[in-house]
Design an enzyme around this catalytic site. Structure first.
Site, PDB file in Angstrom:
ATOM      1  CE1 TYR A  57      -4.773  -1.293   0.434  1.00  0.00           C
ATOM      2  CE2 TYR A  57      -3.377  -2.859   0.427  1.00  0.00           C
ATOM      3  CZ  TYR A  57      -3.921  -2.585   0.327  1.00  0.00           C
ATOM      4  OH  TYR A  57      -5.186  -3.513   0.072  1.00  0.00           O
TER       5      TYR A  57
ATOM      6  CD  GLU B  46      -6.649  -5.730   1.053  1.00  0.00           C
ATOM      7  OE1 GLU B  46      -5.206  -5.887   1.491  1.00  0.00           O
ATOM      8  OE2 GLU B  46      -6.973  -5.240   0.424  1.00  0.00           O
TER       9      GLU B  46
ATOM     10  NE  ARG C 252      -4.681 -13.674 -16.434  1.00  0.00           N
ATOM     11  CZ  ARG C 252      -3.104 -12.928 -16.409  1.00  0.00           C
ATOM     12  NH1 ARG C 252      -3.351 -12.530 -15.639  1.00  0.00           N
ATOM     13  NH2 ARG C 252      -3.016 -12.378 -17.688  1.00  0.00           N
TER      14      ARG C 252
HETATM   15  C1  LIG Z   1     -12.833 -13.866  -9.296  1.00  0.00           C
HETATM   16  C2  LIG Z   1     -12.870 -14.950 -11.459  1.00  0.00           C
HETATM   17  C3  LIG Z   1     -12.700 -16.423 -11.273  1.00  0.00           C
HETATM   18  C4  LIG Z   1     -12.545 -17.268 -12.537  1.00  0.00           C
HETATM   19  N1  LIG Z   1     -13.635 -17.959 -12.711  1.00  0.00           N
HETATM   20  C5  LIG Z   1     -12.948 -18.470 -14.203  1.00  0.00           C
HETATM   21  C6  LIG Z   1     -12.903 -20.118 -14.188  1.00  0.00           C
HETATM   22  O1  LIG Z   1     -13.523 -20.436 -13.420  1.00  0.00           O
HETATM   23  N2  LIG Z   1     -13.448 -20.821 -15.578  1.00  0.00           N
HETATM   24  C7  LIG Z   1     -12.507 -19.232 -16.731  1.00  0.00           C
HETATM   25  O2  LIG Z   1     -11.494 -19.987 -17.486  1.00  0.00           O
HETATM   26  N3  LIG Z   1     -12.052 -17.954 -16.189  1.00  0.00           N
HETATM   27  C8  LIG Z   1     -12.257 -18.325 -14.497  1.00  0.00           C
HETATM   28  N4  LIG Z   1     -12.144 -16.332 -14.929  1.00  0.00           N
HETATM   29  C9  LIG Z   1     -11.012 -15.745 -15.241  1.00  0.00           C
HETATM   30  C10 LIG Z   1     -10.066 -16.438 -15.888  1.00  0.00           C
HETATM   31  O3  LIG Z   1      -9.141 -15.141 -14.395  1.00  0.00           O
HETATM   32  C11 LIG Z   1      -9.044 -14.937 -16.794  1.00  0.00           C
HETATM   33  O4  LIG Z   1      -9.215 -13.945 -16.948  1.00  0.00           O
HETATM   34  C12 LIG Z   1      -8.860 -15.602 -17.497  1.00  0.00           C
HETATM   35  O5  LIG Z   1      -8.991 -17.178 -18.069  1.00  0.00           O
HETATM   36  C13 LIG Z   1      -8.447 -15.194 -19.032  1.00  0.00           C
HETATM   37  O6  LIG Z   1      -7.499 -14.560 -18.912  1.00  0.00           O
HETATM   38  P1  LIG Z   1      -5.548 -15.054 -19.461  1.00  0.00           P
HETATM   39  O7  LIG Z   1      -4.212 -14.909 -19.236  1.00  0.00           O
HETATM   40  O8  LIG Z   1      -6.009 -16.394 -20.403  1.00  0.00           O
HETATM   41  O9  LIG Z   1      -6.006 -13.459 -20.842  1.00  0.00           O
HETATM   42  P2  LIG Z   1      -6.080 -12.560 -21.205  1.00  0.00           P
HETATM   43  O10 LIG Z   1      -4.210 -12.542 -21.580  1.00  0.00           O
HETATM   44  O11 LIG Z   1      -5.693 -12.110 -19.701  1.00  0.00           O
HETATM   45  O12 LIG Z   1      -6.369 -11.861 -21.801  1.00  0.00           O
HETATM   46  C14 LIG Z   1      -7.933 -11.475 -21.425  1.00  0.00           C
HETATM   47  C15 LIG Z   1      -8.370 -11.191 -22.511  1.00  0.00           C
HETATM   48  O13 LIG Z   1      -8.493 -10.000 -23.257  1.00  0.00           O
HETATM   49  C16 LIG Z   1      -8.305  -9.986 -24.957  1.00  0.00           C
HETATM   50  N5  LIG Z   1      -7.027  -9.205 -25.906  1.00  0.00           N
HETATM   51  C17 LIG Z   1      -5.812  -9.384 -26.565  1.00  0.00           C
HETATM   52  N6  LIG Z   1      -5.111  -8.282 -25.810  1.00  0.00           N
HETATM   53  C18 LIG Z   1      -6.257  -7.355 -25.816  1.00  0.00           C
HETATM   54  C19 LIG Z   1      -6.792  -6.307 -26.354  1.00  0.00           C
HETATM   55  N7  LIG Z   1      -4.677  -5.476 -26.502  1.00  0.00           N
HETATM   56  N8  LIG Z   1      -7.354  -5.638 -25.620  1.00  0.00           N
HETATM   57  C20 LIG Z   1      -8.239  -6.001 -25.185  1.00  0.00           C
HETATM   58  N9  LIG Z   1      -8.429  -7.293 -24.715  1.00  0.00           N
HETATM   59  C21 LIG Z   1      -6.883  -8.289 -25.220  1.00  0.00           C
HETATM   60  C22 LIG Z   1      -7.483 -11.801 -25.267  1.00  0.00           C
HETATM   61  O14 LIG Z   1      -8.071 -12.888 -26.270  1.00  0.00           O
HETATM   62  C23 LIG Z   1      -8.498 -12.454 -23.565  1.00  0.00           C
HETATM   63  O15 LIG Z   1      -9.566 -13.066 -23.979  1.00  0.00           O
HETATM   64  C24 LIG Z   1     -12.662 -16.028 -13.721  1.00  0.00           C
HETATM   65  C25 LIG Z   1     -12.300 -14.729 -13.100  1.00  0.00           C
HETATM   66  C26 LIG Z   1     -12.401 -14.353 -12.140  1.00  0.00           C
HETATM   67  C27 LIG Z   1     -12.091 -12.737 -11.765  1.00  0.00           C
HETATM   68  C1  HEM Z   2      -6.459   2.212  -1.216  1.00  0.00           C
HETATM   69  C2  HEM Z   2      -5.616   0.967  -2.080  1.00  0.00           C
HETATM   70  C3  HEM Z   2      -6.397   0.914  -3.916  1.00  0.00           C
HETATM   71  C4  HEM Z   2      -7.727   0.403  -4.335  1.00  0.00           C
HETATM   72  C5  HEM Z   2      -9.038   1.465  -3.522  1.00  0.00           C
HETATM   73  C6  HEM Z   2      -7.654  -0.781  -4.729  1.00  0.00           C
HETATM   74  C7  HEM Z   2      -8.742  -0.974  -5.381  1.00  0.00           C
HETATM   75  C8  HEM Z   2      -8.475  -2.139  -6.766  1.00  0.00           C
HETATM   76  C9  HEM Z   2     -10.108  -3.052  -7.701  1.00  0.00           C
HETATM   77  C10 HEM Z   2     -11.619  -1.815  -7.263  1.00  0.00           C
HETATM   78  C11 HEM Z   2      -9.852  -3.785  -7.843  1.00  0.00           C
HETATM   79  C12 HEM Z   2     -10.842  -5.034  -9.475  1.00  0.00           C
HETATM   80  C13 HEM Z   2     -11.644  -5.296  -7.885  1.00  0.00           C
HETATM   81  C14 HEM Z   2     -11.890  -5.956  -9.427  1.00  0.00           C
HETATM   82  O1  HEM Z   2     -12.863  -5.569 -10.705  1.00  0.00           O
HETATM   83  O2  HEM Z   2     -12.476  -7.055  -9.268  1.00  0.00           O
HETATM   84  C15 HEM Z   2      -8.195  -4.531  -7.955  1.00  0.00           C
HETATM   85  C16 HEM Z   2      -7.852  -5.305  -8.352  1.00  0.00           C
HETATM   86  C17 HEM Z   2      -6.256  -5.397  -8.093  1.00  0.00           C
HETATM   87  N1  HEM Z   2      -5.306  -4.469  -6.869  1.00  0.00           N
HETATM   88 FE1  HEM Z   2      -5.807  -2.964  -5.893  1.00  0.00          FE
HETATM   89  N2  HEM Z   2      -6.363  -1.556  -4.566  1.00  0.00           N
HETATM   90  C18 HEM Z   2      -5.449  -0.942  -3.821  1.00  0.00           C
HETATM   91  C19 HEM Z   2      -4.627  -1.037  -3.196  1.00  0.00           C
HETATM   92  C20 HEM Z   2      -3.160  -1.742  -4.376  1.00  0.00           C
HETATM   93  C21 HEM Z   2      -2.391  -2.128  -3.509  1.00  0.00           C
HETATM   94  C22 HEM Z   2      -1.489  -1.720  -3.000  1.00  0.00           C
HETATM   95  C23 HEM Z   2      -1.887  -3.777  -4.797  1.00  0.00           C
HETATM   96  C24 HEM Z   2       0.043  -4.065  -4.601  1.00  0.00           C
HETATM   97  C25 HEM Z   2       0.579  -3.810  -5.185  1.00  0.00           C
HETATM   98  C26 HEM Z   2      -3.151  -3.718  -5.606  1.00  0.00           C
HETATM   99  C27 HEM Z   2      -3.166  -4.859  -6.583  1.00  0.00           C
HETATM  100  C28 HEM Z   2      -4.204  -5.451  -7.531  1.00  0.00           C
HETATM  101  C29 HEM Z   2      -3.895  -6.424  -8.199  1.00  0.00           C
HETATM  102  C30 HEM Z   2      -2.499  -6.885  -8.115  1.00  0.00           C
HETATM  103  C31 HEM Z   2      -5.382  -6.775  -8.570  1.00  0.00           C
HETATM  104  C32 HEM Z   2      -5.590  -7.623  -9.623  1.00  0.00           C
HETATM  105  C33 HEM Z   2      -5.701  -6.881 -11.262  1.00  0.00           C
HETATM  106  C34 HEM Z   2      -6.000  -7.625 -11.833  1.00  0.00           C
HETATM  107  O3  HEM Z   2      -6.653  -8.905 -11.861  1.00  0.00           O
HETATM  108  O4  HEM Z   2      -6.436  -7.437 -13.427  1.00  0.00           O
HETATM  109  N3  HEM Z   2      -4.269  -2.820  -4.790  1.00  0.00           N
HETATM  110  N4  HEM Z   2      -7.766  -3.220  -6.679  1.00  0.00           N
END
Ligand SMILES: Cc1cc2nc3c(=O)[nH]c(=O)nc-3n(C[C@H](O)[C@H](O)[C@H](O)COP(=O)(O)OP(=O)(O)OC[C@H]3O[C@@H](n4cnc5c(N)ncnc54)[C@H](O)[C@@H]3O)c2cc1C
Ligand code: HEM
Length: 403
Positions: free
Chosen positions: A94, A136, A205
Site C-alpha cells: 500500500y 485483508e 489469474r
Molecule cells: C473471481 C474470478 C473467477 C474466475 N473463474 C474462472 C473460471 O472458473 N474459468 C475460467 O476459464 N476463467 C475464470 N476467470 C477468468 C480468468 O481469471 C482469466 O481472466 C481468463 O482465463 C483469461 O485470462 P488469460 O490470461 O488467458 O487472458 P488475458 O491474457 O488476460 O486476456 C484476456 C482477454 O483479453 C483479450 N485481449 C488480448 N489482447 C487484447 C487487447 N489488446 N485489448 C483487449 N483485449 C485483449 C484476450 O483475447 C482474452 O480474451 C475468473 C476470473 C475471476 C476474477
Molecule cells: C487503497 C488502495 C487500493 C484500492 C482502492 C484498490 C482497488 C482495486 C480494485 C477496484 C480492483 C478491481 C477489483 C475487481 O474488479 O474485481 C483491484 C484489483 C487489484 N488490485 Fe487493488 N486497490 C488498492 C491497493 C492495491 C495494492 C496496494 C496493490 C498491490 C500493489 C493492488 C493490486 C491489485 C491487483 C493485482 C488487482 C487485480 C488486478 C487485475 O486482476 O487486473 N491493489 N484493486
C-alpha cells in the site's frame, strides 16, 4: 482528515477525473517502471486492455469524490479485499501504491510534493488503505486458522487434465507437499500463477474451484481464450492448456465472497459459458448435502461443442429428481436435439423458462459475461425477486461498480 483537506481533495477530483486516463495510465507506468516485480502481481492482460488502469486508481478517485460519504466503495471493499488476498498483497504494497499515486498526481497536475493538496490526498489515500489493510488482515487470519489452508503461494502439481468441451479443460491440482487441503465454500476461487513464455514473466489469474471441497485435490475448469478478431489469445489460459499432467503451478488459498449461502433454501443457478464453474461447485455441494430443496440449473452457451459438464448434469438429474434444468443454445449444431440437448435455441430469455424453476423467494446466483448478467439481473428484478437475493460474480475486472 481536516475539513480543509476534505475540501482540497473534493476540489481536485473533477480535474483528476478529466485527466483520468492520463493519470491512471501514468500511475501504472510509473509504479510498474519503479517496481518491475509487481508485473508478476498485476494482470498484464488488463494492462494491455486498459481495464485495470480504470479499476485501482479509479476506485481511489471514486472514494475521494465521496469522501464525506464513502458508501460508494464500502459495499465492494470485501470483494476487492478477497481479490487482493488471493494475490498475496501485503500492507507494505500500500505504501508503494500510495507513493506512486501521490507522485503521479503531483506530476500530472504539475504541483509540488510540498503542496497542501498532496498532504490532503495522502490523508485520503491513507484512510482508504487502512480500511483495506484491516479487512485483508481479517481474511489472512481466517486462512491461517483454517485447517489445510495457507498464506501466499503454494506449489501444486497438475495431477489430471480432463477435457470438458472444445474450449474448457478441468485441471485437478494436488499439493506438491502432500499436505491437507481446506474445506472452502463452494463458489470460491483461487489464484494460480504460471510462467508465460511470451512475456518472460509469471502471471496470476483467478479461477473458481469447479467442484465441492475434496480431500486430495482442488479442481479448476479453464476456458481457453483463443485469438479472436484482432485480439491476441489469452496468456494464462493458453499457457495452462499447454501444460502437461505432472507440471507444477503456484496456487493461492481458496477465497472470495461469492458462495452458496444457504443449502436449506431454494437455490437457482443461472450461468453463461464458463460462468458455470461456481454453479457446478455449488450444485455438487448441494448433492453432498443431499439437497433438501428443489434446485434449478439454468445454463446458456453457444452449442453442445462448448457445453461443458453436460453429462455430469444429465447424470445428476437422473439421480436427483429435485434438480430441474433449462439450457439455451445460441447456435445449436445439426446434431443437437431440442428437448434432449437443449430447451431453446437463441439467447437465454427467462420469460421462456417454466415459472416453477424461478421462485420469487429463492436465492439466485449469476455468473457469465457482464451483459448476460446485467440482462438476467434486470429480468429477475422485473419478476419481483428482491435484489438482496441475487448474487453475482464477474470473471474479470470491472465487477466493481463505482460512482
Ligand atoms: C473471481 C474470478 C473467477 C474466475 N473463474 C474462472 C473460471 O472458473 N474459468 C475460467 O476459464 N476463467 C475464470 N476467470 C477468468 C480468468 O481469471 C482469466 O481472466 C481468463 O482465463 C483469461 O485470462 P488469460 O490470461 O488467458 O487472458 P488475458 O491474457 O488476460 O486476456 C484476456 C482477454 O483479453 C483479450 N485481449 C488480448 N489482447 C487484447 C487487447 N489488446 N485489448 C483487449 N483485449 C485483449 C484476450 O483475447 C482474452 O480474451 C475468473 C476470473 C475471476 C476474477
Ligand atoms: C487503497 C488502495 C487500493 C484500492 C482502492 C484498490 C482497488 C482495486 C480494485 C477496484 C480492483 C478491481 C477489483 C475487481 O474488479 O474485481 C483491484 C484489483 C487489484 N488490485 Fe487493488 N486497490 C488498492 C491497493 C492495491 C495494492 C496496494 C496493490 C498491490 C500493489 C493492488 C493490486 C491489485 C491487483 C493485482 C488487482 C487485480 C488486478 C487485475 O486482476 O487486473 N491493489 N484493486
Amino acid at each position: 482528515m481536516t475539513p480543509q483537506q476534505i475540501e482540497l481533495v473534493k476540489a481536485t477530483v473533477p480535474v483528476l477525473r478529466e485527466n483520468g486516463v492520463a493519470l491512471t495510465g501514468y500511475f501504472y507506468n510509473r509504479m510498474l517502471g519503479n517496481n518491475p516485480d509487481l508485473k508478476e502481481t498485476f494482470n498484464m492482460g488488463h494492462q494491455r486492455s486498459g481495464a485495470q488502469a480504470q479499476a485501482l486508481a479509479g476506485a481511489v478517485l471514486a472514494y475521494a469524490e465521496n469522501i464525506e460519504d464513502p458508501s460508494v466503495l464500502l459495499p465492494v471493499v470485501e470483494l476487492i479485499a478477497h481479490k487482493h488476498v488471493s494475490l498475496n498483497i501485503q500492507a507494505p504494497d500500500y505504501s508503494i501504491v500510495g507513493e506512486n499515486l501521490l507522485h503521479s498526481i503531483s506530476e500530472v497536475l504539475s504541483i509540488s510534493m510540498d503542496d497542501p493538496l498532496i498532504d490532503a490526498w495522502a490523508a485520503a489515500y491513507g484512510q482508504l488503505a487502512d480500511l483495506f489493510i484491516s479487512t485483508e488482515k481479517a481474511i489472512y487470519d481466517q486462512h491461517q486458522q483454517t485447517k489445510g489452508s495457507w498464506l501466499g503461494w503454494r506449489n501444486f502439481k497438475i495431477a489430471k487434465k480432463v477435457i470438458e468441451s472444445d474450449e474448457i479443460t478441468s485441471f485437478y491440482l494436488a499439493p506438491v507437499d502432500g499436505g491437507d487441503l481446506p474445506k472452502y465454500e463452494a463458489g470460491q476461487y483461487i489464484s494460480v500463477r504460471v510462467f508465460v513464455p511470451e512475456l518472460g514473466l509469471r502471471q496470476p489469474r483467478q479461477y473458481t474451484l469447479s467442484t465441492s471441497p475434496q480431500a486430495d485435490y482442488l479442481r479448476i475448469s479453464v476456458k481457453r481464450e483463443d485469438e479472436k478478431e484482432n485480439l491476441a489469445a489469452g496468456w494464462v489460459s493458453n499457457t495452462l492448456h499447454s501444460l502437461a499432467e505432472g507440471s507444477q503451478i503456484e496456487v493461492s488459498a481458496p477465497t472470495g465472497n461469492f458462495y452458496l449461502i444457504d443449502h436449506t433454501k431454494r437455490n437457482v443457478f443461472i450461468s453463461g459459458g464458463v460462468g458455470l464453474t461456481p454453479m457446478i461447485a455449488m450444485l455438487n455441494q448441494l448433492v453432498t448435502l443431499d439437497m433438501p430443496q428443489p434446485v434449478s440449473f439454468i445454463h446458456a452457451c453457444r452449442s453442445s461443442q462448448v457445453h461443458a459438464m453436460k453429462k455430469h448434469i444429465h447424470d445428476l438429474k437422473d439421480k436427483y429428481p429435485r434438480l430441474s434444468t433449462f439450457t439455451a443454445y445460441e447456435f445449436p449444431h445439426d446434431g443437437d436435439v431440442l428437448g434432449i440437448d437443449y430447451d431453446i435455441a437463441g439467447r437465454l430469455d427467462l420469460s421462456n423458462v417454466d415459472v416453477a424453476l424461478l421462485p420469487i423467494n429463492a436465492d439466485y446466483y449469476l455468473c457469465g459475461p457482464m451483459p448476460f448478467m446485467a440482462e438476467q439481473h434486470k429480468a429477475l428484478i422485473a419478476r419481483g425477486v428482491p435484489a438482496q437475493n441475487i448474487h453475482s460474480e464477474a470473471f474479470g475486472t470491472g465487477g466493481v461498480k463505482l460512482s
